[in-house]
Design a protein around this motif. Structure first.
Motif, short mmCIF file in Angstrom:
data_model
loop_
_atom_site.label_atom_id
_atom_site.label_comp_id
_atom_site.label_asym_id
_atom_site.label_seq_id
_atom_site.Cartn_x
_atom_site.Cartn_y
_atom_site.Cartn_z
N GLU A 136 0.85 -1.21 0.00
CA GLU A 136 0.00 0.00 0.00
C GLU A 136 0.87 1.24 0.00
OE1 GLU A 136 -3.72 0.23 1.53
OE2 GLU A 136 -3.67 -1.66 2.63
N THR A 137 1.43 1.55 -1.15
CA THR A 137 2.32 2.72 -1.21
C THR A 137 1.52 3.97 -1.57
OG1 THR A 137 4.27 3.60 -2.28
CG2 THR A 137 2.87 2.25 -3.67
N ASP A 138 1.96 5.14 -1.10
CA ASP A 138 1.30 6.36 -1.60
C ASP A 138 2.21 7.14 -2.53
OD1 ASP A 138 0.63 5.96 1.35
OD2 ASP A 138 2.15 7.56 1.42
N LEU A 140 3.47 7.84 -6.06
CA LEU A 140 3.00 7.58 -7.43
C LEU A 140 3.68 8.51 -8.43
CD1 LEU A 140 -0.84 7.02 -7.04
CD2 LEU A 140 0.88 5.34 -7.65
N THR A 146 11.19 2.91 -4.94
CA THR A 146 10.11 3.08 -3.96
C THR A 146 10.20 1.91 -2.97
OG1 THR A 146 8.73 4.09 -5.66
CG2 THR A 146 7.61 3.30 -3.69
N TYR A 227 -13.70 5.83 -3.92
CA TYR A 227 -12.27 6.05 -3.63
C TYR A 227 -11.89 7.47 -4.03
CZ TYR A 227 -11.37 1.02 -2.92
OH TYR A 227 -11.35 -0.25 -2.46
N THR A 229 -10.44 9.03 -6.24
CA THR A 229 -9.93 9.07 -7.63
C THR A 229 -10.97 9.82 -8.46
OG1 THR A 229 -11.07 7.00 -8.18
CG2 THR A 229 -8.81 6.78 -7.39
N CYS A 234 -10.91 2.22 -8.44
CA CYS A 234 -9.46 2.05 -8.27
C CYS A 234 -8.72 2.25 -9.59
CB CYS A 234 -9.15 0.64 -7.78
SG CYS A 234 -9.65 0.35 -6.09
N VAL A 304 -5.53 -1.77 -3.17
CA VAL A 304 -4.82 -0.50 -3.11
C VAL A 304 -5.61 0.49 -3.96
CG1 VAL A 304 -2.61 0.59 -3.73
CG2 VAL A 304 -2.65 -1.77 -2.91
N SER A 306 -4.70 3.21 -5.77
CA SER A 306 -4.16 3.60 -7.06
C SER A 306 -2.70 3.15 -7.15
CB SER A 306 -4.25 5.13 -7.16
OG SER A 306 -3.77 5.56 -8.39
N ILE A 307 -2.33 2.54 -8.26
CA ILE A 307 -0.92 2.21 -8.46
C ILE A 307 -0.61 2.17 -9.95
CG2 ILE A 307 -1.26 -0.32 -8.24
CD1 ILE A 307 1.59 -0.21 -6.78
#
Ligand SMILES: NC(=O)c1ccc[n+]([C@@H]2O[C@H](COP(=O)([O-])OP(=O)(O)OC[C@H]3O[C@@H](n4cnc5c(N)ncnc54)[C@H](O)[C@@H]3O)[C@@H](O)[C@H]2O)c1
Length: 343
Positions: A136-138, A140, A146, A227, A229, A234, A304, A306-307
Motif C-alpha cells: 500500500e504505497t502512496d 506515485l 520506492t 475512492y 480518484t 481504483c 490498493v 491507485s498504483i
C-alpha cells in the motif's frame, strides 16, 4: 539475437498465460526454448497455440518444479544457459486462505531452479515479480527505488521473499538475475490462439469482464466507486501481455550480451499510465461494441486505491517500451474469449 549459435531458454510455467506469450516472442527473437509446466493452472491449449503461431514443435516437459530430481533431469537433458521462471501460484485471495500451499510452491520451485543453476553452471535468470511487492504505497508513480511495504497477502510475500532469495544467490554465486515487477497483465495474442485461461471464477478484472460479456458470469462487480480518484474506482496500470512478453526477451538478451550493469537488477514493467476500473469497463464496451452487465459493489478488502509504474528504467536500460494501445489489448481479450468458447 546477434549470435551465430542459437541460445536456448528454459521457460518454467510455459503453458500459462504469460509464459506462452513469452515462448512466442523468444522464438520470434531467434531463441530456442524448452518449456516446463505441471498443468496445475493450465492445460496444453496455449502450448498448442504457440505451436500454431510459430510453426514449431515446442520441446515440453510435464514436470513439477518442486520435484528436485525431475527438474535435475531437465537440466541434464537440455543445454540452456538462461531461464525464465514463471511457475508459481498467483491467486491473491486463495493465498490468504492457504498460505502454506503458496509458500511451498512459489518458494520451493524457485529454490530448486536456483540450486540447479549453481550445480550445472547456468548463468541467467529472469524472475516473475509483481507490483504487489510495493504493497500500500502512496508514492506515485512507483519507481524501483520506492520502498517495498509489508505484503498484504501471502502471495505478495512470496514475491518479496523470492526477490530476496535471488538477490542473495546472485551476491554469492556467478548467477545473474533480473526481477521484472509486472503491473496488471491483460489481453491476448493478436491471433487469439493464446490468452488467459483462468480456472474457476477469475480473480482478475479482464477475464471477469470477458466472461460476463460471453454470459458465463451474470454480472461484473466493480468494487467501490467512492475512492479518492476522479471517478471513484481504483486505478491500475494495465500492461498488454505481448508487450510484457517482449520485456522478458529484452531482459534475457541484456544478460546474454553482458549488458547488465549489476548482477541483480529490478525493472518495473507497466505502461506508466493509470486507468480506472470504470474507464476500462467503458472502453471494453466501446471498442467491442457491446453492453456489459455490471454493478457497483462495496470496496474489497486489500485493494490498493491507485498504483501505476514509472517505467523510465526499463525504457532506458532494457530499451523496452509498452507499445500496444489499451483499445487493441481489450479487442484481443474479447477475441480470445470468443475463440476459447467456440473450442
Ligand atoms: N497474471 C498476473 O496478473 C501476474 C501479475 C504479476 C506477476 N505474475 C506472475 O507471473 C507468473 C506467471 O503468471 P501467469 O499469469 O502466466 O499465471 P498462470 O497460472 O497462467 O501461469 C503459471 C504456470 O505455472 C504453472 N505452475 C505453477 N506451479 C508450478 C510448478 N510447481 N511446477 C511447474 N509448473 C507450475 C501453472 O500450471 C501455470 O501454467 C507467476 O509467477 C505470477 O505470480 C502474474
Amino acid at each position: 539475437m546477434n549470435t551465430n549459435t542459437k541460445h536456448r531458454v528454459l521457460v518454467t510455467g510455459g503453458a500459462g498465460f504469460i509464459g506462452s506469450h513469452t515462448l512466442v516472442e523468444l522464438i520470434a527473437a531467434g531463441f530456442d526454448v524448452v518449456a516446463v509446466d505441471n498443468f496445475s493452472n493450465s492445460d496444453d491449449t496455449c502450448l498448442r497455440g504457440v505451436e500454431q503461431i510459430t510453426g514449431q514443435k515446442i520441446p515440453f516437459e510435464n514436470v513439477d518444479c518442486c520435484d528436485f530430481a525431475a527438474m535435475e533431469s531437465v537440466f541434464q537433458r537440455y543445454d540452456f544457459d538462461s531461464i525464465i521462471h514463471f511457475a508459481a501460484f498467483k491467486a491473491v485471495g486463495e493465498s490468504v486462505e492457504m498460505p502454506l500451499k503458496y509458500y511451498r510452491n512459489n518458494l520451493m520451485s524457485f529454490i530448486n531452479v536456483l540450486e540447479l543453476m549453481k550445480k550445472y553452471n547456468r548463468n541467467n535468470i529472469v524472475f516473475s515479480s509483481s507490483a504487489t511487492v510495493y504493497g500500500e504505497t502512496d508514492v506515485l508513480p512507483v519507481t524501483e527505488e520506492t520502498p517495498r511495504m509489508p505484503a498484504i497477502s501471502s502471495y505478495g510475500n512470496t514475491k518479496q521473499i523470492c526477490e530476496d532469495i535471488l538477490r542473495d544467490t546472485v551476491a554469492s554465486s556467478s548467477v545473474k538475475g533480473i526481477a521484472l515487477r509486472y503491473f496488471n497483465p491483460i489481453g491476448a495474442h493478436p491471433s487469439a490462439l493464446i490468452g488467459e485461461l483462468p480456472r474457476g471464477v477469475p480473480n482478475n478484472l479482464v477475464p471477469f469482464i470477458t466472461q460476463t460479456a460471453s454470459g458465463i458470469r451474470e454480472c461484473l462487480s466493480v468494487f467501490g466507486n467512492d475512492y479518492p480518484t476522479p471517478d471513484g474506482s481504483c486505478i491500475r496500470d494495465y500492461i498488454d501481455v505481448v508487450d510484457l512478453a517482449k520485456a522478458h526477451v529484452a531482459a534475457i538478451t541484456r544478460m546474454v550480451e553482458g549488458k547488465n550493469k549489476q548482477n541483480y537488477e529490478i525493472f518495473n514493467v507497466g505502461t506508466g499510465k493509470g486507468t480506472s476500473v470504470l474507464e476500462l469497463v467503458e472502453m471494453f464496451q466501446r471498442v467491442n461494441n457491446l453492453k456489459l452487465n455490471y454493478k457497483i459493489a462495496p470496496r474489497r478488502q486489500g485493494d490498493v486505491v491507485s498504483i501505476y509504474a514509472d517505467t523510465s528504467l526499463a525504457n532506458n536500460e532494457l530499451g523496452w517500451k509498452a507499445e500496444r494501445s489499451l483499445e487493441d489489448t481489450l479487442v484481443s481479450a474479447w477475441k480470445w474469449e470468443q475463440y476459447i468458447r467456440r473450442k
